[in-house]
Design an enzyme around this catalytic site. Structure first.
Site, PDB file in Angstrom:
ATOM      1  N   ARG A  60       0.814  -1.224   0.000  1.00 57.94           N
ATOM      2  CA  ARG A  60       0.000   0.000   0.000  1.00 57.94           C
ATOM      3  C   ARG A  60       0.844   1.269   0.000  1.00 57.94           C
ATOM      4  O   ARG A  60       0.374   2.329  -0.410  1.00 57.94           O
ATOM      5  CB  ARG A  60      -0.979  -0.050   1.176  1.00 57.94           C
ATOM      6  N   GLU A  97       2.222  -7.231  15.176  1.00 59.14           N
ATOM      7  CA  GLU A  97       1.485  -7.431  16.424  1.00 59.14           C
ATOM      8  C   GLU A  97       1.653  -8.876  16.903  1.00 59.14           C
ATOM      9  O   GLU A  97       1.725  -9.135  18.088  1.00 59.14           O
ATOM     10  CB  GLU A  97       0.021  -7.057  16.230  1.00 59.14           C
TER      11      GLU A  97
HETATM   12  O1  LIG Z   1       2.682   0.117  11.598  1.00 63.24           O
HETATM   13  P1  LIG Z   1       2.705  -1.355  11.328  1.00 63.24           P
HETATM   14  O2  LIG Z   1       2.264  -2.171  12.526  1.00 63.24           O
HETATM   15  O3  LIG Z   1       3.995  -1.834  10.769  1.00 63.24           O
HETATM   16  O4  LIG Z   1       1.559  -1.667  10.275  1.00 63.24           O
HETATM   17  C1  LIG Z   1       1.345  -0.895   9.117  1.00 63.24           C
HETATM   18  C2  LIG Z   1       1.656  -1.661   7.885  1.00 63.24           C
HETATM   19  O5  LIG Z   1       0.742  -2.780   7.755  1.00 63.24           O
HETATM   20  C3  LIG Z   1       0.114  -2.706   6.479  1.00 63.24           C
HETATM   21  O6  LIG Z   1       0.823  -3.410   5.501  1.00 63.24           O
HETATM   22  P2  LIG Z   1       0.853  -4.984   5.377  1.00 63.24           P
HETATM   23  O7  LIG Z   1       2.120  -5.491   6.013  1.00 63.24           O
HETATM   24  O8  LIG Z   1      -0.436  -5.560   5.888  1.00 63.24           O
HETATM   25  O9  LIG Z   1       1.018  -5.213   3.821  1.00 63.24           O
HETATM   26  P3  LIG Z   1       0.158  -4.776   2.527  1.00 63.24           P
HETATM   27  O10 LIG Z   1       0.344  -3.279   2.351  1.00 63.24           O
HETATM   28  O11 LIG Z   1       0.807  -5.548   1.424  1.00 63.24           O
HETATM   29  O12 LIG Z   1      -1.284  -5.149   2.762  1.00 63.24           O
HETATM   30  C4  LIG Z   1       0.116  -1.240   6.132  1.00 63.24           C
HETATM   31  O13 LIG Z   1      -0.042  -1.008   4.752  1.00 63.24           O
HETATM   32  C5  LIG Z   1       1.454  -0.781   6.650  1.00 63.24           C
HETATM   33  O14 LIG Z   1       2.511  -1.015   5.729  1.00 63.24           O
HETATM   34  N1  LIG Z   2      -6.047  -2.162  11.466  1.00 57.65           N
HETATM   35  C1  LIG Z   2      -5.418  -2.143  10.288  1.00 57.65           C
HETATM   36  N2  LIG Z   2      -6.100  -1.835   9.159  1.00 57.65           N
HETATM   37  C2  LIG Z   2      -5.464  -1.820   7.967  1.00 57.65           C
HETATM   38  N3  LIG Z   2      -4.170  -2.083   7.801  1.00 57.65           N
HETATM   39  C3  LIG Z   2      -3.451  -2.385   8.899  1.00 57.65           C
HETATM   40  N4  LIG Z   2      -2.138  -2.674   9.053  1.00 57.65           N
HETATM   41  C4  LIG Z   2      -1.921  -2.909  10.362  1.00 57.65           C
HETATM   42  N5  LIG Z   2      -3.052  -2.766  11.077  1.00 57.65           N
HETATM   43  C5  LIG Z   2      -4.034  -2.436  10.184  1.00 57.65           C
END
Ligand SMILES: O=P(O)(O)OC[C@H]1O[C@H](OP(=O)(O)OP(=O)(O)O)[C@H](O)[C@@H]1O
Ligand SMILES: Nc1ncnc2[nH]cnc12
Length: 175
Positions: A60, A97
Site C-alpha cells: 500500500r 502485532e
Molecule cells: O505500523 P505497522 O504495525 O507496521 O503496520 C502498518 C503496515 O501494515 C500494512 O501493511 P501490510 O504489512 O499488511 O502489507 P500490505 O500493504 O501488502 O497489505 C500497512 O499497509 C502498513 O505497511
Molecule cells: N487495522 C489495520 N487496518 C489496515 N491495515 C493495517 N495494518 C496494520 N493494522 C491495520
C-alpha cells in the site's frame, strides 16, 4: 465543499483475524477527487520537509508513495517483502502485532545525504516504517519524515517513530 477523506475509509471488523478492525483505504483510490486530495496532502508534507527521495513499503505504500514522487519529480525507492528483489539488498527484521517479518531494499537505492520521506497508507505499531527508516539510515540517507493517510490511535506507532517527524492525514481508533 472540501472533501472529508474520513468518508472514504471502510472499516471491516475481524479482518484479517478476529479482533482486528481493518481500516481499508481502497474507497479513496476508487474516487478520483479523493485520491487526488490524499496525494496532494502527502505531497505538500513531503515538499515542506525538502524531500529528494520517497521510500514506500509494499504494497500500500507503493500506491500513495509513487504519485507523490512523480509530483515532486524525485525518485521512489521500493521497500519489499522477502524474495522479491533480485539484486543486492539490505534488510531489516521487524515485529508485527503477532510474530515478525523482514523488509528489503536495493542496497544502492538511497544515496548518502538524500532526504527521504517514508510514505505508507497506515501507521499501526510503526514496525514497518521504523524498519524502513533503519535501512535508509544504513545507506547514509536522512529520514526527513514519515507520512501516512491514517494513524491508528491506541497503538504505539508514534512512540516507535519518536526519533522522526510524523505527518498523517487523519487519525482513527484501532477498535
Ligand atoms: O505500523 P505497522 O504495525 O507496521 O503496520 C502498518 C503496515 O501494515 C500494512 O501493511 P501490510 O504489512 O499488511 O502489507 P500490505 O500493504 O501488502 O497489505 C500497512 O499497509 C502498513 O505497511
Ligand atoms: N487495522 C489495520 N487496518 C489496515 N491495515 C493495517 N495494518 C496494520 N493494522 C491495520
Amino acid at each position: 465543499m472540501a472533501i472529508d477523506l474520513k468518508d472514504y475509509i471502510a472499516s471491516i471488523p475481524d479482518f484479517p483475524t478476529k479482533g482486528i478492525l481493518f481500516r481499508d483505504v481502497t474507497p479513496i483510490l476508487e474516487n478520483g477527487p479523493a485520491f487526488q486530495e490524499a496525494v496532494r496532502q502527502l505531497t505538500d508534507y513531503a515538499k515542506s520537509v525538502n524531500a529528494d527521495m520517497i521510500a514506500g513499503p509494499e504494497s500500500r505504500g507503493f500506491i500513495f508513495g509513487c504519485p507523490v514522487a512523480i509530483s515532486l519529480g524525485v525518485g521512489f525507492a521500493v521497500v519489499r517483502k522477502p524474495g522479491k528483489l533480485p539484486r543486492e539488498t539490505i534488510s531489516c527484521k521487524y515485529d508485527l502485532e503477532y510474530g515478525s517479518n523482514e523488509l528489503f531494499m536495493n542496497k544502492d537505492s538511497i544515496k548518502p545525504g538524500q532526504r527521504v520521506v517514508i510514505i505508507d497508507d497506515l501507521l499501526a505499531t510503526g514496525g514497518t516504517a521504523k524498519a524502513t527508516a533503519q535501512m535508509v539510515e544504513q545507506m547514509g540517507g536522512v529520514v526527513a519524515g514519515c507520512a501516512f493517510v491514517i494513524e491508528l490511535d491506541g497503538l504505539p506507532g508514534r512512540e516507535t517513530l519518536k526519533d522522526y517527524d510524523v505527518f498523517r492525514i487523519m487519525n482513527l481508533s484501532d477498535h
